[in-house]
Scaffold this motif. Sequence first.
Motif, PDB file in Angstrom:
ATOM      1  N   LYS A 198       0.834  -1.203   0.000  1.00 42.32           N
ATOM      2  CA  LYS A 198       0.000   0.000   0.000  1.00 42.32           C
ATOM      3  C   LYS A 198       0.863   1.244   0.000  1.00 42.32           C
ATOM      4  O   LYS A 198       1.930   1.270   0.605  1.00 42.32           O
ATOM      5  CB  LYS A 198      -0.874  -0.021   1.251  1.00 42.32           C
TER       6      LYS A 198
ATOM      7  N   ILE B 231       0.323   5.223   1.020  1.00 37.57           N
ATOM      8  CA  ILE B 231      -0.525   6.253   1.618  1.00 37.57           C
ATOM      9  C   ILE B 231      -0.100   7.582   0.996  1.00 37.57           C
ATOM     10  O   ILE B 231       0.986   8.089   1.299  1.00 37.57           O
ATOM     11  CB  ILE B 231      -0.334   6.302   3.146  1.00 37.57           C
TER      12      ILE B 231
ATOM     13  N   GLN C 268      -5.682  12.504   2.497  1.00 38.38           N
ATOM     14  CA  GLN C 268      -4.913  11.263   2.408  1.00 38.38           C
ATOM     15  C   GLN C 268      -5.705  10.254   1.593  1.00 38.38           C
ATOM     16  O   GLN C 268      -6.894  10.089   1.809  1.00 38.38           O
ATOM     17  CB  GLN C 268      -4.723  10.734   3.826  1.00 38.38           C
TER      18      GLN C 268
ATOM     19  N   ASN D 231      -5.337   6.204   0.115  1.00 40.82           N
ATOM     20  CA  ASN D 231      -4.540   4.969   0.111  1.00 40.82           C
ATOM     21  C   ASN D 231      -4.761   4.200  -1.174  1.00 40.82           C
ATOM     22  O   ASN D 231      -5.886   4.059  -1.636  1.00 40.82           O
ATOM     23  CB  ASN D 231      -4.957   4.087   1.289  1.00 40.82           C
TER      24      ASN D 231
HETATM   25  C1  LIG Z   1      -4.590   4.634   5.054  1.00 41.44           C
HETATM   26  O1  LIG Z   1      -3.878   3.569   5.661  1.00 41.44           O
HETATM   27  C2  LIG Z   1      -3.416   3.883   6.953  1.00 41.44           C
HETATM   28  C3  LIG Z   1      -2.461   2.805   7.433  1.00 41.44           C
HETATM   29  O2  LIG Z   1      -2.815   1.530   7.042  1.00 41.44           O
HETATM   30  C4  LIG Z   1      -4.597   4.098   7.867  1.00 41.44           C
HETATM   31  O3  LIG Z   1      -4.159   4.404   9.171  1.00 41.44           O
HETATM   32  C5  LIG Z   1      -5.411   5.263   7.329  1.00 41.44           C
HETATM   33  O4  LIG Z   1      -6.568   5.429   8.098  1.00 41.44           O
HETATM   34  C6  LIG Z   1      -5.798   5.016   5.890  1.00 41.44           C
HETATM   35  N1  LIG Z   1      -6.353   6.259   5.353  1.00 41.44           N
HETATM   36  C7  LIG Z   1      -7.475   6.282   4.665  1.00 41.44           C
HETATM   37  C8  LIG Z   1      -7.884   7.609   4.177  1.00 41.44           C
HETATM   38  O5  LIG Z   1      -8.137   5.267   4.439  1.00 41.44           O
END
Ligand SMILES: *[C@@H]1O[C@H](CO)[C@@H](O)[C@H](O)[C@H]1NC(C)=O
Length: 193
Positions: A23, A25, A57, A59
Motif C-alpha cells: 500500500k 498512503i 490522504q 490509500n
Molecule cells: C490509510 O492507511 C493507513 C495505514 O494503514 C490508515 O491508518 C489510514 O486510516 C488510511 N487512510 C485512509 C484515508 O483510508
Amino acid sequence: MQFLNIAALLVAAATTALATENKVIFQSIDDVDRTVYFTPNAGLAPLTPVEVPAGKQVNVTFPHGWIGNYYAVCQGKPNKPGMLGEVAFNGWNGLTYFDVSAIVDPSDHDGVAEMWPASALKPTSGCQLYPCANAYYVWDDVQTKVTPETVLVTTLGKTGYDIKQGEKVRGADVNAADEGYAVKRSHVEGKWF
Ligand SMILES: *[C@@H]1O[C@H](CO)[C@@H](O)[C@H](O)[C@H]1NC(C)=O
C-alpha cells in the motif's frame, strides 16, 4: 556496515513474511488538488489514476510484486511526468524498494516530495528543498531505499511545504541518517554488484 543493516532487514522481512497488502498512503501536504498517475513496468498490472485532494490522504493498494512508478499532476496542469515515486514491492528477498527519482524532470518541485515506510519512518527518500542529496538524480545513484514494510507514505506538495507541515505529518526528523539503507537499483533483482 551496509551488509549488517541489510541482514537486519532480512530478519525483519522473514518475521513479517505473511504480511499484509502492499500500500501507498498518498498524503497531500499543501493546498493543491492533484491526480496521481501510475506507470507499471512492462507486463505488470495498470493502476487507475487517483485524485488526491488538497490536504487529504488517499490509500492505494498495489498487486503483489508490482514494480513501477507514479507521479502527481496539479489540477489544471498538463499531464506530464515529473518527480517520480518508484516502488518495487516484494522485490529481492521479499523486501520493498523505493526512491524518489528526479531522472525525468528534476524541475518538478510540485509533486511527489518524499517517501518513507509508514511505521519505521525511515529510511526516507526525496527532498524538501531542491536539489537535495536524498533522491535519485543520476543513473546508477545509490539512492534506492529498502524496507521490510509493505506500506509506504508518499507526500505530495510544493517545495517548502514539507518543512512547515511534513514534520507534523511524519512525526520524525527529516532526512535522518539514512546511510546503510541505500542500495543500487539492481539490488531489487538480487544483483549486488
Ligand atoms: C490509510 O492507511 C493507513 C495505514 O494503514 C490508515 O491508518 C489510514 O486510516 C488510511 N487512510 C485512509 C484515508 O483510508
